[in-house]
Design an enzyme around this catalytic site. Structure first.
Site, short mmCIF file in Angstrom:
data_model
loop_
_atom_site.label_atom_id
_atom_site.label_comp_id
_atom_site.label_asym_id
_atom_site.label_seq_id
_atom_site.Cartn_x
_atom_site.Cartn_y
_atom_site.Cartn_z
N TYR A 1 0.86 -1.19 0.00
CA TYR A 1 0.00 0.00 0.00
C TYR A 1 0.89 1.23 0.00
O TYR A 1 1.81 1.34 0.81
CB TYR A 1 -0.89 0.02 1.25
CG TYR A 1 -2.30 -0.40 0.94
CD1 TYR A 1 -3.05 0.30 0.01
CD2 TYR A 1 -2.89 -1.49 1.57
CE1 TYR A 1 -4.35 -0.08 -0.31
CE2 TYR A 1 -4.18 -1.87 1.27
CZ TYR A 1 -4.91 -1.16 0.33
OH TYR A 1 -6.19 -1.54 0.03
N GLU B 1 -0.35 4.85 -0.59
CA GLU B 1 -1.12 6.07 -0.87
C GLU B 1 -0.20 7.28 -0.83
O GLU B 1 0.62 7.42 0.08
CB GLU B 1 -2.23 6.27 0.18
CG GLU B 1 -3.44 5.39 -0.06
CD GLU B 1 -3.38 4.09 0.70
OE1 GLU B 1 -2.26 3.62 0.99
OE2 GLU B 1 -4.46 3.54 1.01
N THR C 1 -3.99 5.11 -21.97
CA THR C 1 -3.84 3.78 -21.41
C THR C 1 -2.46 3.26 -21.81
O THR C 1 -1.86 3.75 -22.76
CB THR C 1 -4.92 2.80 -21.92
OG1 THR C 1 -4.95 2.88 -23.34
CG2 THR C 1 -6.28 3.14 -21.37
N ARG D 1 -1.94 -3.45 -18.57
CA ARG D 1 -3.24 -2.78 -18.54
C ARG D 1 -3.18 -1.66 -17.53
O ARG D 1 -2.73 -1.86 -16.40
CB ARG D 1 -4.33 -3.75 -18.08
CG ARG D 1 -4.96 -4.50 -19.17
CD ARG D 1 -6.36 -4.90 -18.79
NE ARG D 1 -7.30 -4.16 -19.59
CZ ARG D 1 -7.52 -4.36 -20.87
NH1 ARG D 1 -6.84 -5.27 -21.54
NH2 ARG D 1 -8.40 -3.65 -21.53
#
Ligand code: DSN
Length: 437
Positions: A58, A60, A230, A239
């Site tokens: 994680y 953030e 993308t 992706r």
């Protein structure tokens, strides 16, 4: 410390059903012609980063400014990726955290607009995108979308209409780009109109950013406030989504990704985007993008010879849109008949289409995947002829014969099949980053 995973044998032991899906999908990819314009075969190096333990973290925030401890290692990957994106696209700033192109677009709306504000974008049936103000998307539900299209007959973007609508509606943001635009876009014309009406100018470059990275077509970056894209189409990465923007918008756009729109970034995907950008800096990738266009043009000519009318008369990019009305076959039937013979493409509305989108009068084809397989213009001629036979094959009696032609092509150019192909695709990383076996 050695690389940990991806270990396919473990997947087979733990979950044979899903392992079977993975091998079946590889067999499907290898067994047919993949002509979906938005797909490609990413490299083993990118797949290794995607299948790595970076998935666990994680993180953030942004490099050096995280909300969790232990981010010092993933910081390195994200910063390398950001620096490479800035170099590759000659941009002031880059953000690699959007999970998809749609997410990147949501962030741009969030940064610049309030609900109810007006956006001017290309209409979906004329080649735009769902997130450019269609009623079924957040962009059409929460914003006042006005659409320009293509001129009837000429079929290229109607710049006069775009300018007139901008003057009339005074949009806060103007969007260029879409999913079925075969021609180059005049970014300078959009910039002039955006300046005249005081609008933000966003380019959704998802489809063609790979051609920009390979320097095969002009870049929107000098003209746009922000360019979203993308990373998995012609670009041939994992992706995911990303954007580059002018320095003055960097802080606002970063905050719109996190914390406004997303939580923790997918660090394995961010690292895979960094790998992809390195691959895109190689001369081999530049040659690939030129071949993608040459192949698209050769395929378009071959399909025109089969009676399928290229919308706009041809293509400057990786894709073509074909009007099938002249041969009396719907897009839906053409998609089904091609699929039956091992040719994967999609039905697509054409501008001013008399059919509903679920039937459509056209098909869209693209050459990113077959070009990665090493096919050239001669192969495109053969593919055009196979598609011509498949779409006319009402009762399926020719499907076996067409499939045999498809087999011959894919056996000569196997996807993920040849060591030299894999090396060429990952050439820029081959020396200092050995591929996991
Ligand atoms: N679905 C993509 C395409 O095929 O163009 C765009 O989002």
């Amino acid at each position: 410390m050695t690389f940990w995973g991806p270990d396919f044998e473990q997947l087979q032991q733990v979950d044979p059903e899903i392992a079977g899906v993975v091998t079946d999908e590889l067999a499907r990819l290898r067994g047919g012609l993949q002509l979906i314009a938005s797909e490609n075969f990413t490299s083993p190096a990118v797949l290794a980063a995607l299948g790595s333990t970076l998935s666990n973290k994680y993180a953030e925030g942004y490099p050096g400014k995280r909300y969790y401890g232990g981010c010092e290692v993933v910081d390195v990957a994200e910063q390398i990726g950001i620096d490479r994106a800035k170099q590759l696209f000659e941009a002031d700033h880059a953000n690699l955290q959007p999970h998809s192109g749609a997410s990147a677009n949501i962030a741009v709306y969030g940064a610049f607009l309030q609900p109810g504000d007006t956006v001017l974008a290309m209409s979906l049936p004329h080649g735009g995108h769902l997130t450019h103000g269609t009623k079924v998307s957040f962009s059409g539900k929460w914003f006042n979308a006005v659409h320009y299209g293509v001129a009837q007959g000429r079929e290229d973007i109607d710049y006069d209409q775009m300018r007139d609508l901008a003057r009339e509606h005074k949009p806060k943001m103007i969007i260029a780009g879409g999913s079925a635009i075969p021609r180059l876009i005049d970014f300078a014309a959009f910039r002039a109109v955006a300046d005249e009406v005081g609008a933000v100018f966003m380019v959704d470059a998802a489809h063609f950013i790979g051609l920009v990275a390979g320097k095969a077509i002009p870049s929107p970056v000098p003209y746009a406030d922000v360019v979203t894209f993308t990373t998995h189409k012609v670009l041939r990465g994992p992706r995911g989504g990303a954007f580059v923007c002018k320095a003055e918008h960097a802080a606002k756009l970063d905050k719109a990704v996190f914390p406004m729109m997303q939580g923790g970034p997918l660090m394995h995907a961010v690292a895979a985007k960094a790998v992809n950008f390195k691959e895109c800096m190689s001369p081999e990738y530049q040659a690939y993008t030129r071949q993608v266009i040459a192949n698209a043009q050769a395929l378009t000519e071959a399909l025109a010879a089969e009676g399928m009318r290229p919308v706009t008369g041809g293509t400057d990019t990786h894709l073509a849109l074909l009007d099938l009305q002249g041969i009396g076959v719907s897009g839906k039937d053409a998609e089904f008949r091609c699929d039956r013979a091992g040719i994967v493409l999609n039905k697509n509305a054409i501008p001013y289409d008399p059919q509903p989108a679920s039937i459509a009068s056209g098909v869209r084809v693209g050459t990113p995947s077959v070009t990665t397989q090493g096919m050239g213009e001669g192969d495109m001629k053969e593919i055009g002829s196979l598609i011509g036979r498949a779409v006319r094959d009402e009762d399926g009696s020719a499907a076996e014969e067409v499939r045999a032609g498809v087999q011959a092509l894919v056996e000569a150019h196997p996807a993920y099949g040849r060591p030299e192909q894999v090396r060429a695709q990952s050439a820029s990383t081959a020396d200092d980053n050995p591929q996991p076996s």
